[in-house]
Write a protein that holds these residues in place. Sequence first.
Motif, PDB file in Angstrom:
ATOM      1  N   GLY A  22      11.482  28.268  -6.692  1.00 20.44           N
ATOM      2  CA  GLY A  22      10.634  27.545  -7.635  1.00 20.44           C
ATOM      3  C   GLY A  22      11.241  26.226  -8.074  1.00 20.44           C
ATOM      4  N   ARG A  26       9.196  23.015  -6.963  1.00 21.41           N
ATOM      5  CA  ARG A  26       8.633  22.235  -8.070  1.00 21.41           C
ATOM      6  C   ARG A  26       9.460  20.988  -8.384  1.00 21.41           C
ATOM      7  N   ARG A  27      10.494  20.750  -7.596  1.00 22.99           N
ATOM      8  CA  ARG A  27      11.361  19.584  -7.765  1.00 22.99           C
ATOM      9  C   ARG A  27      11.971  19.539  -9.161  1.00 22.99           C
ATOM     10  N   ARG A  28      12.532  20.680  -9.578  1.00 27.72           N
ATOM     11  CA  ARG A  28      13.151  20.776 -10.893  1.00 27.72           C
ATOM     12  C   ARG A  28      14.647  21.055 -10.809  1.00 27.72           C
ATOM     13  N   TYR A 155      11.778  22.914 -19.474  1.00 27.66           N
ATOM     14  CA  TYR A 155      12.676  23.821 -18.765  1.00 27.66           C
ATOM     15  C   TYR A 155      14.036  23.902 -19.447  1.00 27.66           C
ATOM     16  N   SER A 207      10.448  28.578 -13.827  1.00 30.26           N
ATOM     17  CA  SER A 207      10.651  27.634 -12.721  1.00 30.26           C
ATOM     18  C   SER A 207       9.347  27.295 -12.001  1.00 30.26           C
ATOM     19  N   TRP A 208       8.350  28.159 -12.110  1.00 32.82           N
ATOM     20  CA  TRP A 208       7.086  27.942 -11.402  1.00 32.82           C
ATOM     21  C   TRP A 208       5.950  27.469 -12.305  1.00 32.82           C
ATOM     22  N   ASP A 210       3.461  25.447 -14.821  1.00 31.80           N
ATOM     23  CA  ASP A 210       3.122  24.033 -14.942  1.00 31.80           C
ATOM     24  C   ASP A 210       3.747  23.456 -16.200  1.00 31.80           C
ATOM     25  N   GLU A 211       4.171  22.202 -16.110  1.00 30.96           N
ATOM     26  CA  GLU A 211       4.756  21.549 -17.271  1.00 30.96           C
ATOM     27  C   GLU A 211       3.662  21.169 -18.258  1.00 30.96           C
TER      28      GLU A 211
END
Length: 229
Positions: A22, A26-28, A155, A207-208, A210-211
């Motif tokens: 994730g 999700r590029r986090r 996050y 981690s998955w 939505d922001e």
Amino acid sequence: MTPDQILVAHIVRALCLIAVVGLVARRRAHLCWSFLAYLVVVLSYNTLVTFWPDQFFKAWFWILGHGIFDALRMAIAFELAYRTFQAFPAANATARRLLFGVLVATSLALVGIPGTASSSVVLLEWQPRVLTGTIWLINGLAILITWYRVPVHAYHKALLLAFVPYLLIFTTLLSLIKQWGSSFFPYAQALEPIAFMVLVGFWAWSSWRDEPQPQASPALVRRLQPWRA
């Protein structure tokens, strides 16, 4: 390992993998590189203990693994402090003093433990003191964020909020082992993995997800959120 322990270990490993995928998908991952390293180490430790218990389900490997976990948790707290406060000079200066004070206090708390201490002494004396220092540090960061009203990435907030309850449970279990002796150890051995499973499950979900949309202009968000740089 008992069948229940193996089952929980498999679930934790799956959740860790979901969290890592994730973060990457999700590029986090760049939001906290030390947290990604923590997940990878947990995943590796879990795999070794589960598939090769005769070699790695041992006290020495437990102490080694949790020593690395402690160091990485401290690294996560330091990285979160840097990313959160670097754009705010006053808060950044206070955060540096907090980090230094907690490090000094934790180091002094470890001075009284002999270098030749047995594994049981390390488990019941050294571990709770390090965990307590980590809890102080994370709680201190949360207080500074509230005091200075610093905008925090969702996050980062999830990491701060999730760590403290688990660390409190872990420290409490170690204290109960110290108070009641080895008779309580089987209960701690059963409860701690479940608490950690819930923690990793929350991270996997975080981690998955939505922001949330920021309630500010994009230009202001970019200026106040250095983690996007």
